[in-house]
Design a protein around this motif. Structure first.
Motif, PDB file in Angstrom:
ATOM      1  N   VAL A 169      12.168  54.524  65.533  1.00  0.00           N
ATOM      2  CA  VAL A 169      12.185  53.061  65.608  1.00  0.00           C
ATOM      3  C   VAL A 169      10.868  52.517  66.164  1.00  0.00           C
ATOM      4  CG1 VAL A 169      13.423  51.075  66.539  1.00  0.00           C
ATOM      5  CG2 VAL A 169      14.681  53.168  65.987  1.00  0.00           C
ATOM      6  N   THR A 170      10.381  53.174  67.216  1.00  0.00           N
ATOM      7  CA  THR A 170       9.144  52.747  67.876  1.00  0.00           C
ATOM      8  C   THR A 170       8.228  53.965  67.993  1.00  0.00           C
ATOM      9  OG1 THR A 170      10.592  51.370  69.229  1.00  0.00           O
ATOM     10  CG2 THR A 170       8.284  51.426  69.864  1.00  0.00           C
ATOM     11  N   PRO A 171       7.392  54.205  66.984  1.00  0.00           N
ATOM     12  CA  PRO A 171       6.606  55.450  66.967  1.00  0.00           C
ATOM     13  C   PRO A 171       5.652  55.611  68.163  1.00  0.00           C
ATOM     14  CG  PRO A 171       6.565  54.375  64.820  1.00  0.00           C
ATOM     15  CD  PRO A 171       7.194  53.403  65.766  1.00  0.00           C
ATOM     16  N   GLU A 172       5.402  54.526  68.890  1.00  0.00           N
ATOM     17  CA  GLU A 172       4.541  54.640  70.073  1.00  0.00           C
ATOM     18  C   GLU A 172       5.292  55.329  71.215  1.00  0.00           C
ATOM     19  OE1 GLU A 172       5.339  51.572  68.701  1.00  0.00           O
ATOM     20  OE2 GLU A 172       3.577  51.527  67.385  1.00  0.00           O
ATOM     21  N   LYS A 173       6.585  55.411  71.085  1.00  0.00           N
ATOM     22  CA  LYS A 173       7.458  55.879  72.169  1.00  0.00           C
ATOM     23  C   LYS A 173       7.910  57.313  71.917  1.00  0.00           C
ATOM     24  CE  LYS A 173      11.804  54.317  73.472  1.00  0.00           C
ATOM     25  NZ  LYS A 173      12.909  53.386  73.565  1.00  0.00           N
ATOM     26  N   PRO A 174       7.984  58.154  72.952  1.00  0.00           N
ATOM     27  CA  PRO A 174       8.530  59.497  72.709  1.00  0.00           C
ATOM     28  C   PRO A 174      10.026  59.421  72.406  1.00  0.00           C
ATOM     29  CG  PRO A 174       8.100  59.170  75.052  1.00  0.00           C
ATOM     30  CD  PRO A 174       7.597  57.948  74.349  1.00  0.00           C
ATOM     31  N   CYS A 175      10.536  60.412  71.665  1.00  0.00           N
ATOM     32  CA  CYS A 175      11.977  60.488  71.425  1.00  0.00           C
ATOM     33  C   CYS A 175      12.642  60.756  72.766  1.00  0.00           C
ATOM     34  CB  CYS A 175      12.295  61.612  70.436  1.00  0.00           C
ATOM     35  SG  CYS A 175      14.050  62.065  70.401  1.00  0.00           S
ATOM     36  N   GLY A 176      13.526  59.867  73.197  1.00  0.00           N
ATOM     37  CA  GLY A 176      14.184  60.003  74.500  1.00  0.00           C
ATOM     38  C   GLY A 176      14.922  61.327  74.632  1.00  0.00           C
ATOM     39  N   TRP A 177      15.535  61.765  73.538  1.00  0.00           N
ATOM     40  CA  TRP A 177      16.311  62.999  73.584  1.00  0.00           C
ATOM     41  C   TRP A 177      15.419  64.229  73.706  1.00  0.00           C
ATOM     42  CZ3 TRP A 177      20.984  64.067  75.015  1.00  0.00           C
ATOM     43  CH2 TRP A 177      21.872  63.000  75.105  1.00  0.00           C
ATOM     44  N   GLU A 178      14.203  64.148  73.162  1.00  0.00           N
ATOM     45  CA  GLU A 178      13.298  65.292  73.352  1.00  0.00           C
ATOM     46  C   GLU A 178      12.839  65.353  74.812  1.00  0.00           C
ATOM     47  OE1 GLU A 178      10.622  66.523  70.311  1.00  0.00           O
ATOM     48  OE2 GLU A 178      11.855  65.686  68.698  1.00  0.00           O
ATOM     49  N   LEU A 179      12.704  64.178  75.444  1.00  0.00           N
ATOM     50  CA  LEU A 179      12.366  64.155  76.876  1.00  0.00           C
ATOM     51  C   LEU A 179      13.515  64.747  77.690  1.00  0.00           C
ATOM     52  CD1 LEU A 179      10.884  60.542  77.385  1.00  0.00           C
ATOM     53  CD2 LEU A 179       9.626  62.689  77.066  1.00  0.00           C
ATOM     54  N   ILE A 180      14.733  64.356  77.317  1.00  0.00           N
ATOM     55  CA  ILE A 180      15.917  64.864  78.028  1.00  0.00           C
ATOM     56  C   ILE A 180      16.006  66.381  77.864  1.00  0.00           C
ATOM     57  CG2 ILE A 180      18.461  64.878  77.966  1.00  0.00           C
ATOM     58  CD1 ILE A 180      18.266  61.817  77.275  1.00  0.00           C
ATOM     59  N   TYR A 181      15.755  66.853  76.637  1.00  0.00           N
ATOM     60  CA  TYR A 181      15.789  68.298  76.378  1.00  0.00           C
ATOM     61  C   TYR A 181      14.777  69.027  77.268  1.00  0.00           C
ATOM     62  CZ  TYR A 181      15.456  72.772  73.979  1.00  0.00           C
ATOM     63  OH  TYR A 181      15.445  74.114  73.705  1.00  0.00           O
ATOM     64  N   ALA A 182      13.560  68.492  77.306  1.00  0.00           N
ATOM     65  CA  ALA A 182      12.501  69.145  78.089  1.00  0.00           C
ATOM     66  C   ALA A 182      12.871  69.183  79.579  1.00  0.00           C
ATOM     67  CB  ALA A 182      11.172  68.408  77.885  1.00  0.00           C
ATOM     68  N   ARG A 183      13.414  68.089  80.083  1.00  0.00           N
ATOM     69  CA  ARG A 183      13.779  68.033  81.509  1.00  0.00           C
ATOM     70  C   ARG A 183      14.907  69.013  81.821  1.00  0.00           C
ATOM     71  NH1 ARG A 183      14.000  63.857  85.073  1.00  0.00           N
ATOM     72  NH2 ARG A 183      11.861  63.472  84.500  1.00  0.00           N
ATOM     73  N   LEU A 184      15.945  69.024  80.964  1.00  0.00           N
ATOM     74  CA  LEU A 184      17.078  69.921  81.229  1.00  0.00           C
ATOM     75  C   LEU A 184      16.647  71.379  81.120  1.00  0.00           C
ATOM     76  CD1 LEU A 184      19.964  68.009  79.440  1.00  0.00           C
ATOM     77  CD2 LEU A 184      19.744  68.418  81.891  1.00  0.00           C
ATOM     78  N   LYS A 185      15.716  71.648  80.215  1.00  0.00           N
ATOM     79  CA  LYS A 185      15.208  73.020  80.083  1.00  0.00           C
ATOM     80  C   LYS A 185      14.468  73.405  81.363  1.00  0.00           C
ATOM     81  CE  LYS A 185      12.727  76.004  76.949  1.00  0.00           C
ATOM     82  NZ  LYS A 185      11.744  76.091  75.870  1.00  0.00           N
ATOM     83  N   GLU A 186      13.666  72.466  81.862  1.00  0.00           N
ATOM     84  CA  GLU A 186      12.861  72.705  83.062  1.00  0.00           C
ATOM     85  C   GLU A 186      13.746  73.006  84.277  1.00  0.00           C
ATOM     86  OE1 GLU A 186       9.249  70.136  83.669  1.00  0.00           O
ATOM     87  OE2 GLU A 186      10.440  69.450  85.343  1.00  0.00           O
ATOM     88  N   ILE A 187      14.877  72.314  84.393  1.00  0.00           N
ATOM     89  CA  ILE A 187      15.740  72.559  85.555  1.00  0.00           C
ATOM     90  C   ILE A 187      16.872  73.543  85.232  1.00  0.00           C
ATOM     91  CG2 ILE A 187      15.212  70.348  86.691  1.00  0.00           C
ATOM     92  CD1 ILE A 187      17.922  69.291  85.686  1.00  0.00           C
ATOM     93  N   GLY A 188      16.780  74.188  84.060  1.00  0.00           N
ATOM     94  CA  GLY A 188      17.757  75.229  83.720  1.00  0.00           C
ATOM     95  C   GLY A 188      19.158  74.706  83.488  1.00  0.00           C
ATOM     96  N   ARG A 189      19.288  73.477  82.968  1.00  0.00           N
ATOM     97  CA  ARG A 189      20.622  72.911  82.765  1.00  0.00           C
ATOM     98  C   ARG A 189      20.879  72.483  81.320  1.00  0.00           C
ATOM     99  NH1 ARG A 189      23.661  71.894  87.229  1.00  0.00           N
ATOM    100  NH2 ARG A 189      25.258  72.063  85.647  1.00  0.00           N
TER     101      ARG A 189
END
Lengths: 223, 292
Positions: A169-189
């Motif tokens: 929708v807004t190509p200037e913006k990161p995909c929120g779900w990819e950010l969520i994926y990266a964060r959960l991966k980082e904290i092992g959840r």
């Protein structure tokens, strides 16, 4: 002022399943005024958690939890106690939880539901981070709100429209779900992503009568 | 054969899709329906595809039922809240529609009414779950239905992605859709058989039929356009070269589609052909792929 209310204790205990050591954070700004995250509520939460068999490695009340730089500097002297914990419990609004999650590489559970931002966006300027939905989901999404980070407000995963990690929708913006994926991966959840989240109760999002009109509403009534 | 029976019989299942026009003219769709009769196991009807306003999927599916086809009612979460979605599911059942495909839907700003409000009251996983509840005889509020639905529920997945996160998220969401009640999947268009195989190695464990998406190439320009603008579609350079060198682009495009179908045949349970304007050529693709 940002109005919040504490989540039911059973819900908080569900979040802490499998985690024995907790660090509690309170906020001396709006959460203190809402009586949901000031020192008295932090002490009360400590007692409740200990009563439920949890070990509280430490606690701190910071004004304001939505001020990312302040959170980082105030937690630095307490780093030992924070790092000893399996997770953090933040008694604050949705912006505060996201601010803490952005500075600590550990699961940060929301202890409150945000019911009204009262026109304020907290001290973390730049973008909208909380939709005051009244039923905070930050526990499931690693402290990044899917309602504000995803353009379609999807809560069970991405739409599949992202291109190279950018939003359809807004190509200037990161995909929120990819950010969520990266964060959960980082904290092992990453396991959190497999949980089905039922349809939201949008009734909780409608402003309550006491927060309508002006902040003087109660006083006006008294006259 | 009807879609559910085809998938349950284990035969290589063929579905295709039609997109209603903007307006009340249904002649082309009825013409296509006649051509497809007996050649495919199910026909998707898109729901305001690309967020462009047009004749609805529900009415069109109903016309296809009358023609003896087995339509797949596509439902996006973009335009209707949970009240309208559930009501349209009841409508669909009454019209004799047996299959529903639950999808998120393109955002309004990508279509011809960019000023429209976006709804997304439910997401696609929750929509699948809602349909299962209605099949069990209840609405989302827990009220008992006077006459329940009996839908065969499908969902979509994008097997080829450009980031590791997007790939893993697709698999996670696919699993959630299955747990919510999805019984079959249709995929975004596939042109890279090796990459699709890599996806299927992971998706196989879910043991739910997957119909690989096929979009016949019409031109080099179309391939390049999709590579640039359509998420999850990657047309390899060698196919673009093949199209560029071909004198008869139409025949070449149909040949490539037929070849892809045969290359994918052992990897999944069927194909879903999205002809995008070439609906009348679907029987020809099936013939080239020796599937008639």
């Amino acid at each position: 002022m940002i109005k919040s209310e504490q989540k039911p204790f059973e819900e908080i205990l569900d979040y802490l399943e499998g985690e024995d050591k907790v660090f509690i954070l309170g906020c001396d700004g709006c959460a203190q005024a809402s009586q949901t995250g000031g020192m008295p509520q932090v002490m009360e939460m400590k007692k409740l958690l200990e009563g439920a068999g949890k070990k509280v490695t430490g606690y701190s009340v910071i004004d304001f939890l939505c001020q990312k730089a302040l959170v980082a500097s105030r937690l630095r002297p307490l780093e030992d106690k924070v790092m000893k914990a399996d997770s953090l419990l933040a008694l604050t609004c949705g912006i505060g939880v996201q601010s803490v999650a952005a500075v600590v590489k550990k699961p940060v559970h929301p202890g409150c539901n945000t019911i009204s931002l009262g026109g304020s966006r907290g001290e973390w300027q730049g973008s909208e981070r909380c939709l005051e939905c009244g039923d905070c989901l930050l526990h499931y999404t690693g402290g990044i709100c899917p309602l504000t980070a995803c353009s379609k407000r999807l809560i069970n995963g991405p739409c599949g429209g992202a291109s190279n990690g950018k939003c359809e929708v807004t190509p200037e913006k990161p995909c929120g779900w990819e950010l969520i994926y990266a964060r959960l991966k980082e904290i092992g959840r990453l396991d959190q992503l497999k949980k089905f989240i039922p349809p939201k109760d949008y009734n909780k999002m409608r402003p309550r009568p006491e927060f309508l009109s002006t902040s003087l509403w109660a006083l006006e009534q008294r006259d | 054969m009807a879609l559910k029976e085809a998938l349950e019989s284990g035969k290589f299942t063929i579905t295709t899709e039609v997109g209603p026009l903007k307006g009340t003219d249904t002649s082309e769709i009825l013409e296509v329906a006649e051509l497809l009769d007996g050649k495919v196991d199910g026909v998707n009807v898109t729901d305001q595809q690309s967020a462009v306003m047009r004749l609805g999927s529900l009415a069109t599916c109903s016309l296809l039922v009358e023609k003896g086809l087995d339509p797949i009612f596509q439902m996006t979460c973009r335009d209707r809240n949970r009240i309208a979605l559930q009501s349209d599911l009841l409508n669909a059942h009454v019209f004799g529609i047996k299959n529903v495909l639950a999808i998120t839907g393109d955002f309004p700003t990508l279509g011809d009414h960019p000023d429209a409000a976006d709804v997304y009251d439910l997401d696609s996983v929750q929509l699948v779950w809602t349909i299962r509840r209605m099949n069990e005889g209840y609405d989302l509020a827990g009220n008992e239905l006077q006459g329940k639905t009996d839908f065969f529920v499908g969902a979509v997945v994008t097997p080829l992605t450009d980031t590791e996160a997007a790939f893993e998220l697709q698999l996670i969401k696919m699993e959630k859709k299955i747990e919510a009640g999805a019984r079959f999947f249709q995929t975004q268009a596939v042109y890279d058989v090796d990459a699709f195989e890599k996806f299927m190695k992971r998706a196989e464990e879910f043991d739910v039929p997957v119909l690989a998406g096929i979009i016949p190439l019409k031109s080099v320009g179309m391939a390049r356009y999709m590579n640039k603008n359509v998420a999850g579609v990657f047309v390899p350079e060698h196919l673009i070269d093949e199209m560029a060198k071909a004198e008869d682009k139409t025949t070449k495009g149909l040949e490539i589609a037929a070849r892809l179908i045969n290359d994918l045949k052992d990897l999944c349970q069927g194909v879903h052909i999205m002809a995008i304007g070439w609906e009348k050529k679907v029987p020809q693709i099936l013939q080239l792929a020796n599937l008639t």
